[in-house]
Write a protein that holds these residues in place. Structure first.
Motif, PDB file in Angstrom:
ATOM      1  N   TYR A 191       0.867  -1.180   0.000  1.00 52.16           N
ATOM      2  CA  TYR A 191       0.000   0.000   0.000  1.00 52.16           C
ATOM      3  C   TYR A 191       0.902   1.227   0.000  1.00 52.16           C
ATOM      4  O   TYR A 191       1.477   1.591   1.025  1.00 52.16           O
ATOM      5  N   LEU A 192       1.042   1.877  -1.171  1.00 52.74           N
ATOM      6  CA  LEU A 192       1.980   2.986  -1.326  1.00 52.74           C
ATOM      7  C   LEU A 192       1.352   4.108  -2.140  1.00 52.74           C
ATOM      8  O   LEU A 192       0.480   4.791  -1.667  1.00 52.74           O
ATOM      9  N   GLY A 193       1.806   4.315  -3.377  1.00 55.36           N
ATOM     10  CA  GLY A 193       1.223   5.327  -4.240  1.00 55.36           C
ATOM     11  C   GLY A 193       1.798   6.714  -4.033  1.00 55.36           C
ATOM     12  O   GLY A 193       2.678   6.958  -3.210  1.00 55.36           O
ATOM     13  N   ALA A 194       1.254   7.664  -4.800  1.00 55.30           N
ATOM     14  CA  ALA A 194       1.796   9.021  -4.869  1.00 55.30           C
ATOM     15  C   ALA A 194       1.732   9.774  -3.550  1.00 55.30           C
ATOM     16  O   ALA A 194       2.532  10.677  -3.306  1.00 55.30           O
ATOM     17  N   HIS A 195       0.773   9.421  -2.694  1.00 61.68           N
ATOM     18  CA  HIS A 195       0.650  10.138  -1.422  1.00 61.68           C
ATOM     19  C   HIS A 195       1.650   9.642  -0.374  1.00 61.68           C
ATOM     20  O   HIS A 195       1.819  10.286   0.664  1.00 61.68           O
ATOM     21  N   ALA A 196       2.295   8.481  -0.621  1.00 60.25           N
ATOM     22  CA  ALA A 196       3.242   7.916   0.348  1.00 60.25           C
ATOM     23  C   ALA A 196       4.536   8.721   0.323  1.00 60.25           C
ATOM     24  O   ALA A 196       5.336   8.615  -0.606  1.00 60.25           O
ATOM     25  N   ARG A 197       4.742   9.526   1.357  1.00 62.41           N
ATOM     26  CA  ARG A 197       5.884  10.439   1.400  1.00 62.41           C
ATOM     27  C   ARG A 197       7.127   9.774   1.986  1.00 62.41           C
ATOM     28  O   ARG A 197       8.239   9.975   1.511  1.00 62.41           O
ATOM     29  N   SER A 198       6.944   8.981   3.044  1.00 62.09           N
ATOM     30  CA  SER A 198       8.093   8.417   3.747  1.00 62.09           C
ATOM     31  C   SER A 198       7.653   7.188   4.540  1.00 62.09           C
ATOM     32  O   SER A 198       6.463   6.859   4.594  1.00 62.09           O
ATOM     33  N   ARG A 250      12.696   7.086   0.465  1.00 59.04           N
ATOM     34  CA  ARG A 250      12.372   7.287  -0.945  1.00 59.04           C
ATOM     35  C   ARG A 250      12.940   6.168  -1.812  1.00 59.04           C
ATOM     36  O   ARG A 250      12.303   5.730  -2.774  1.00 59.04           O
ATOM     37  N   ALA A 251      14.127   5.689  -1.467  1.00 57.88           N
ATOM     38  CA  ALA A 251      14.728   4.609  -2.250  1.00 57.88           C
ATOM     39  C   ALA A 251      13.874   3.350  -2.169  1.00 57.88           C
ATOM     40  O   ALA A 251      13.645   2.671  -3.183  1.00 57.88           O
ATOM     41  N   LEU A 252      13.375   3.026  -0.974  1.00 57.65           N
ATOM     42  CA  LEU A 252      12.548   1.832  -0.821  1.00 57.65           C
ATOM     43  C   LEU A 252      11.202   2.007  -1.517  1.00 57.65           C
ATOM     44  O   LEU A 252      10.749   1.113  -2.249  1.00 57.65           O
ATOM     45  N   ILE A 253      10.572   3.161  -1.318  1.00 60.35           N
ATOM     46  CA  ILE A 253       9.273   3.412  -1.967  1.00 60.35           C
ATOM     47  C   ILE A 253       9.421   3.351  -3.483  1.00 60.35           C
ATOM     48  O   ILE A 253       8.618   2.705  -4.173  1.00 60.35           O
ATOM     49  N   ASP A 254      10.453   3.992  -4.013  1.00 60.16           N
ATOM     50  CA  ASP A 254      10.642   4.008  -5.467  1.00 60.16           C
ATOM     51  C   ASP A 254      10.898   2.602  -6.006  1.00 60.16           C
ATOM     52  O   ASP A 254      10.392   2.241  -7.083  1.00 60.16           O
ATOM     53  N   ARG A 255      11.667   1.805  -5.267  1.00 67.37           N
ATOM     54  CA  ARG A 255      11.948   0.438  -5.731  1.00 67.37           C
ATOM     55  C   ARG A 255      10.684  -0.408  -5.727  1.00 67.37           C
ATOM     56  O   ARG A 255      10.409  -1.157  -6.683  1.00 67.37           O
ATOM     57  N   LEU A 256       9.885  -0.303  -4.681  1.00 61.49           N
ATOM     58  CA  LEU A 256       8.647  -1.085  -4.609  1.00 61.49           C
ATOM     59  C   LEU A 256       7.638  -0.623  -5.653  1.00 61.49           C
ATOM     60  O   LEU A 256       6.917  -1.445  -6.245  1.00 61.49           O
ATOM     61  N   MET A 257       7.603   0.676  -5.905  1.00 61.30           N
ATOM     62  CA  MET A 257       6.692   1.189  -6.933  1.00 61.30           C
ATOM     63  C   MET A 257       7.115   0.705  -8.318  1.00 61.30           C
ATOM     64  O   MET A 257       6.276   0.358  -9.152  1.00 61.30           O
ATOM     65  N   ALA A 258       8.417   0.672  -8.585  1.00 56.48           N
ATOM     66  CA  ALA A 258       8.897   0.181  -9.882  1.00 56.48           C
ATOM     67  C   ALA A 258       8.557  -1.296 -10.058  1.00 56.48           C
ATOM     68  O   ALA A 258       8.169  -1.734 -11.145  1.00 56.48           O
ATOM     69  N   LEU A 259       8.676  -2.063  -8.989  1.00 54.74           N
ATOM     70  CA  LEU A 259       8.308  -3.475  -9.033  1.00 54.74           C
ATOM     71  C   LEU A 259       6.828  -3.632  -9.355  1.00 54.74           C
ATOM     72  O   LEU A 259       6.437  -4.412 -10.241  1.00 54.74           O
ATOM     73  N   ALA A 260       5.981  -2.879  -8.658  1.00 55.92           N
ATOM     74  CA  ALA A 260       4.528  -3.025  -8.794  1.00 55.92           C
ATOM     75  C   ALA A 260       4.023  -2.604 -10.159  1.00 55.92           C
ATOM     76  O   ALA A 260       3.020  -3.143 -10.650  1.00 55.92           O
ATOM     77  N   THR A 261       4.682  -1.632 -10.769  1.00 56.29           N
ATOM     78  CA  THR A 261       4.161  -1.050 -12.013  1.00 56.29           C
ATOM     79  C   THR A 261       4.849  -1.595 -13.263  1.00 56.29           C
ATOM     80  O   THR A 261       4.688  -1.030 -14.346  1.00 56.29           O
TER      81      THR A 261
END
Length: 286
Positions: free
Chosen positions: A203-210, A220-231
Motif C-alpha cells: 500500500y503505497l502510491g503518490a501520497h506515500a511520502r516516507s 524514498r529509495a525503498l518506496i521508489d523500488r517497490l513502486m517500480a516493481l509493482a508497475t
C-alpha cells in the motif's frame, strides 16, 4: 447470469450479463463482491447510467465517501473528473480542475491520505477523447508476492506516511491551499495490507511520502523500488475507455493512474464514486 472473463493473468476481469441501470439483485451483488476480491479490477462495458444509477449501484458495496472540499462535486457522493467547465467549454490548462486531473497521472490509491481510506472506486465514462486518457492499474498483490519471503516479513508491520499536501505540491506548489492542508494532515498507513482473502498487498502510491523509522533518502529509495516493481508491465492492465464503460477497482489491492491526452482540444468527462473503508489500515493489518 453474469459472465466473468479475466483480462490478464494477475488482475482484471470483464463482466457481462449485468444491466446496472435496471438495478442489480442481492445474489448478483454477492457474486460481484467476490469477483472484486479475486480480480481487483472489474470492467462493465456499455452501462448507460446517470449519476443516480451509479450511486445506487455503488451503495451495494457499502456506504460511499463524500467528495472532499475543493473538488468538483464536493459534499456529494460523486466527484467529477473533467476538463469541461460549467459553460460547456474546455477549461484552460491553468484551471485548478485541470491541474488536479494532472495529479491523477501519478500512480495512486484513492483517498490513501484519509485516516480510513477508500475500499473501492467506480468510474463511469460519460465523454472520452479520441486518443489517450486511458486508466492503468497495477497489482499490489502481485508485487508483494514477487518479493523474497525475508523482505515480505521485513515489510510487514511497517508504517508509511501519506501526505496529501506533499503529493499535490509535486504537481504545482500552489495547487493545494492551506485550508486543504489543514483538512488533510499527514496520516499513518500500513505498508502491507493483509485483509484480502486472495493475498497481502503493498500500500503505497503518490501520497506515500516516507516510511517511519527510516531516513528520507532511505525511505524514498525503498518506496521508489517497490513502486517500480509493482508497475512493471507484467503486473499492470491498461483500460482503453469506450463510451459508457464503468470500471470498478479495489483501492486496497491496486494502484491506478490516468494517461495523458490533448486536454486543450479534446473533451473528457468521467464520474467517480468511492466506497468507504470500514477500518484504518493499521487496524486491518494488526
Amino acid at each position: 447470469m453474469i459472465e466473468t472473463t479475466p483480462l490478464t493473468p494477475v488482475l482484471g476481469a470483464r463482466i457481462t450479463g449485468v444491466d446496472i441501470a435496471r438495478g442489480v439483485d442481492a445474489t448478483t451483488m454477492a457474486a460481484l463482491r467476490h469477483a472484486l476480491d479475486r480480480f481487483s479490477v472489474l470492467v462493465f462495458p456499455d452501462q448507460r447510467i446517470d449519476d443516480a444509477a451509479q450511486v445506487a449501484f455503488s451503495e451495494g458495496f457499502g456506504p460511499l465517501e463524500r467528495t472532499r472540499p475543493g473538488a468538483p462535486g464536493a459534499g456529494s457522493p460523486v466527484i467529477i473528473l473533467s476538463n469541461i467547465g460549467q459553460d460547456g467549454a474546455i477549461t484552460p490548462p491553468t484551471d485548478k480542475q485541470v491541474l488536479n486531473n494532472k495529479a491523477n497521472r501519478f500512480w495512486h490509491h484513492d483517498s490513501s491520505f484519509k485516516p480510513v481510506p477508500a475500499r473501492a472506486s467506480l468510474l463511469s465514462a460519460r465523454e472520452i477523447p479520441s486518443a489517450g486518457g486511458d486508466t492503468e492499474f497495477a497489482s499490489m498483490r502481485a508485487a508483494f508476492a514477487a518479493l523474497d519471503p525475508a523482505e515480505q516479513d521485513a515489510l510487514r508491520g511497517r508504517v508509511a506516511i501519506h501526505d496529501f499536501g506533499w503529493s499535490r505540491s509535486r504537481v504545482d506548489a500552489a495547487l493545494v491551499t492551506e485550508a486543504e492542508r489543514s483538512q488533510h494532515p499527514p496520516v499513518r498507513q500500513a505498508l502491507v495490507l493483509e485483509e484480502n482473502p486472495h493475498g497481502p498487498a503493498l500500500y503505497l502510491g503518490a501520497h506515500a511520502r516516507s516510511i517511519e523509522g527510516m531516513g528520507e533518502a532511505e525511505s524514498r529509495a525503498l518506496i521508489d523500488r517497490l513502486m517500480a516493481l509493482a508497475t512493471q508491465p507484467a503486473f499492470t492492465y491498461a483500460h482503453k475507455w469506450r463510451p459508457h464503460d464503468l470500471v470498478m477497482w479495489d483501492n486496497r489491492a491496486v494502484l491506478h493512474r490516468a494517461t495523458p491526452f490533448a486536454t486543450t482540444t479534446e473533451r473528457r468527462h468521467m464520474v467517480r464514486t468511492c466506497v468507504a473503508g470500514t477500518a484504518p489500515t493499521l487496524a486491518a493489518a494488526a
